[in-house]
Design a protein around this motif. Structure first.
Motif, mmCIF file in Angstrom:
data_model
loop_
_atom_site.group_PDB
_atom_site.id
_atom_site.type_symbol
_atom_site.label_atom_id
_atom_site.label_comp_id
_atom_site.label_asym_id
_atom_site.label_seq_id
_atom_site.Cartn_x
_atom_site.Cartn_y
_atom_site.Cartn_z
ATOM 1 N N VAL A 69 0.836 -1.201 0.000
ATOM 2 C CA VAL A 69 0.000 0.000 0.000
ATOM 3 C C VAL A 69 0.869 1.248 0.000
ATOM 4 O O VAL A 69 0.650 2.185 -0.777
ATOM 5 N N SER A 70 1.859 1.254 0.854
ATOM 6 C CA SER A 70 2.746 2.409 0.974
ATOM 7 C C SER A 70 3.467 2.705 -0.343
ATOM 8 O O SER A 70 3.542 3.850 -0.781
ATOM 9 N N LYS A 71 3.984 1.667 -0.984
ATOM 10 C CA LYS A 71 4.684 1.845 -2.258
ATOM 11 C C LYS A 71 3.743 2.356 -3.348
ATOM 12 O O LYS A 71 4.111 3.225 -4.146
ATOM 13 N N ALA A 72 2.524 1.842 -3.374
ATOM 14 C CA ALA A 72 1.546 2.284 -4.375
ATOM 15 C C ALA A 72 1.217 3.762 -4.183
ATOM 16 O O ALA A 72 1.121 4.521 -5.154
ATOM 17 N N LEU A 73 1.045 4.171 -2.936
ATOM 18 C CA LEU A 73 0.755 5.578 -2.665
ATOM 19 C C LEU A 73 1.934 6.473 -3.031
ATOM 20 O O LEU A 73 1.745 7.548 -3.607
ATOM 21 N N ASP A 74 3.144 6.032 -2.709
ATOM 22 C CA ASP A 74 4.340 6.803 -3.073
ATOM 23 C C ASP A 74 4.442 6.973 -4.580
ATOM 24 O O ASP A 74 4.669 8.080 -5.078
ATOM 25 N N ARG A 75 4.264 5.894 -5.313
ATOM 26 C CA ARG A 75 4.358 5.965 -6.778
ATOM 27 C C ARG A 75 3.301 6.898 -7.354
ATOM 28 O O ARG A 75 3.576 7.692 -8.242
ATOM 29 N N ALA A 76 2.098 6.794 -6.846
ATOM 30 C CA ALA A 76 1.023 7.668 -7.316
ATOM 31 C C ALA A 76 1.360 9.127 -7.023
ATOM 32 O O ALA A 76 1.182 10.002 -7.882
ATOM 33 N N GLY A 77 1.853 9.392 -5.845
ATOM 34 C CA GLY A 77 2.236 10.756 -5.475
ATOM 35 C C GLY A 77 3.326 11.308 -6.366
ATOM 36 O O GLY A 77 3.260 12.465 -6.805
ATOM 37 N N PHE A 78 4.338 10.498 -6.657
ATOM 38 C CA PHE A 78 5.423 10.954 -7.526
ATOM 39 C C PHE A 78 4.915 11.269 -8.925
ATOM 40 O O PHE A 78 5.319 12.256 -9.532
ATOM 41 N N VAL A 79 4.014 10.449 -9.445
ATOM 42 C CA VAL A 79 3.460 10.701 -10.782
ATOM 43 C C VAL A 79 2.662 12.006 -10.783
ATOM 44 O O VAL A 79 2.777 12.817 -11.705
ATOM 45 N N ILE A 80 1.869 12.214 -9.750
ATOM 46 C CA ILE A 80 1.071 13.439 -9.665
ATOM 47 C C ILE A 80 1.982 14.665 -9.597
ATOM 48 O O ILE A 80 1.769 15.649 -10.304
ATOM 49 N N ILE A 81 2.999 14.604 -8.769
ATOM 50 C CA ILE A 81 3.921 15.740 -8.643
ATOM 51 C C ILE A 81 4.700 15.956 -9.929
ATOM 52 O O ILE A 81 4.865 17.086 -10.392
ATOM 53 N N ALA A 82 5.170 14.880 -10.546
ATOM 54 C CA ALA A 82 5.912 15.017 -11.805
ATOM 55 C C ALA A 82 5.034 15.639 -12.889
ATOM 56 O O ALA A 82 5.469 16.507 -13.647
ATOM 57 N N ASN A 83 3.771 15.208 -12.932
ATOM 58 C CA ASN A 83 2.841 15.771 -13.908
ATOM 59 C C ASN A 83 2.618 17.248 -13.633
ATOM 60 O O ASN A 83 2.611 18.071 -14.555
ATOM 61 N N GLY A 84 2.452 17.598 -12.374
ATOM 62 C CA GLY A 84 2.271 18.997 -12.002
ATOM 63 C C GLY A 84 3.483 19.841 -12.337
ATOM 64 O O GLY A 84 3.359 20.960 -12.835
ATOM 65 N N MET A 85 4.673 19.312 -12.075
ATOM 66 C CA MET A 85 5.900 20.045 -12.400
ATOM 67 C C MET A 85 6.021 20.262 -13.903
ATOM 68 O O MET A 85 6.386 21.349 -14.355
ATOM 69 N N GLU A 86 5.708 19.230 -14.661
ATOM 70 C CA GLU A 86 5.781 19.337 -16.115
ATOM 71 C C GLU A 86 4.815 20.406 -16.618
ATOM 72 O O GLU A 86 5.161 21.224 -17.460
ATOM 73 N N ARG A 87 3.604 20.419 -16.070
ATOM 74 C CA ARG A 87 2.612 21.405 -16.497
ATOM 75 C C ARG A 87 3.047 22.814 -16.112
ATOM 76 O O ARG A 87 2.860 23.748 -16.875
ATOM 77 N N CYS A 88 3.631 22.960 -14.934
ATOM 78 C CA CYS A 88 4.105 24.283 -14.505
ATOM 79 C C CYS A 88 5.250 24.773 -15.392
ATOM 80 O O CYS A 88 5.298 25.932 -15.770
ATOM 81 N N LEU A 89 6.173 23.862 -15.700
ATOM 82 C CA LEU A 89 7.326 24.245 -16.503
ATOM 83 C C LEU A 89 6.952 24.585 -17.939
ATOM 84 O O LEU A 89 7.586 25.419 -18.578
ATOM 85 N N SER A 90 5.910 23.942 -18.455
ATOM 86 C CA SER A 90 5.527 24.179 -19.843
ATOM 87 C C SER A 90 4.513 25.316 -19.979
ATOM 88 O O SER A 90 4.212 25.747 -21.080
ATOM 89 N N SER A 91 4.002 25.811 -18.873
ATOM 90 C CA SER A 91 2.987 26.865 -18.909
ATOM 91 C C SER A 91 3.646 28.235 -18.847
ATOM 92 O O SER A 91 4.436 28.517 -17.954
ATOM 93 N N GLU A 92 3.306 29.056 -19.791
ATOM 94 C CA GLU A 92 3.849 30.416 -19.803
ATOM 95 C C GLU A 92 2.987 31.357 -18.977
ATOM 96 O O GLU A 92 3.422 32.440 -18.608
ATOM 97 N N THR A 93 1.767 30.967 -18.665
ATOM 98 C CA THR A 93 0.852 31.859 -17.957
ATOM 99 C C THR A 93 0.938 31.706 -16.447
ATOM 100 O O THR A 93 0.517 32.590 -15.721
ATOM 101 N N GLU A 94 1.479 30.615 -15.972
ATOM 102 C CA GLU A 94 1.544 30.396 -14.531
ATOM 103 C C GLU A 94 2.969 30.592 -14.032
ATOM 104 O O GLU A 94 3.932 30.224 -14.691
ATOM 105 N N ASP A 95 3.080 31.180 -12.852
ATOM 106 C CA ASP A 95 4.387 31.328 -12.226
ATOM 107 C C ASP A 95 4.772 30.014 -11.576
ATOM 108 O O ASP A 95 3.949 29.365 -10.937
ATOM 109 N N LEU A 96 6.015 29.642 -11.722
ATOM 110 C CA LEU A 96 6.515 28.424 -11.112
ATOM 111 C C LEU A 96 6.964 28.741 -9.699
ATOM 112 O O LEU A 96 7.874 29.526 -9.493
ATOM 113 N N ASP A 97 6.304 28.172 -8.731
ATOM 114 C CA ASP A 97 6.663 28.363 -7.338
ATOM 115 C C ASP A 97 7.545 27.187 -6.920
ATOM 116 O O ASP A 97 7.048 26.139 -6.504
ATOM 117 N N LYS A 98 8.846 27.365 -7.047
ATOM 118 C CA LYS A 98 9.797 26.285 -6.782
ATOM 119 C C LYS A 98 9.707 25.791 -5.343
ATOM 120 O O LYS A 98 9.802 24.598 -5.085
#
Length: 85
Positions: free
Chosen positions: A45-74
């Protein structure tokens, strides 16, 4: 920033499986199952939650980095990423 629901389908499926695994852990504890079996299931369970969290964060980072309209809050992204560690 909103996450793409189509891209999140595998994550949603993983979280649903983790939800089922967590229910199994609770049931195992209620039934007095062997400690080794409970810990193995809880680890899955713990590993599944970690993997899901990493995918969500990676997706969010990718969207922030590719978006010109949103400020990236590092700092905020770093805090989210480290919260999974």
């Amino acid at each position: 920033m909103e996450l793409d629901t189509e891209e999140m389908k595998p994550v949603i499926n993983r979280l649903k499986r983790a939800q089922g695994q967590l229910s199994a852990v609770v049931r195992m504890l209620e039934e007095g199952s062997e400690c080794k079996d409970v810990v193995t299931q809880l680890s899955a369970v713990s590993k599944a939650l970690d993997r899901a969290g990493f995918v969500i964060i990676a997706n969010g980072m990718e969207r922030c980095l590719s978006s010109e309209t949103e400020d990236l809050d590092k700092k905020e992204l770093e805090k989210l990423f480290l919260s999974l560690a």
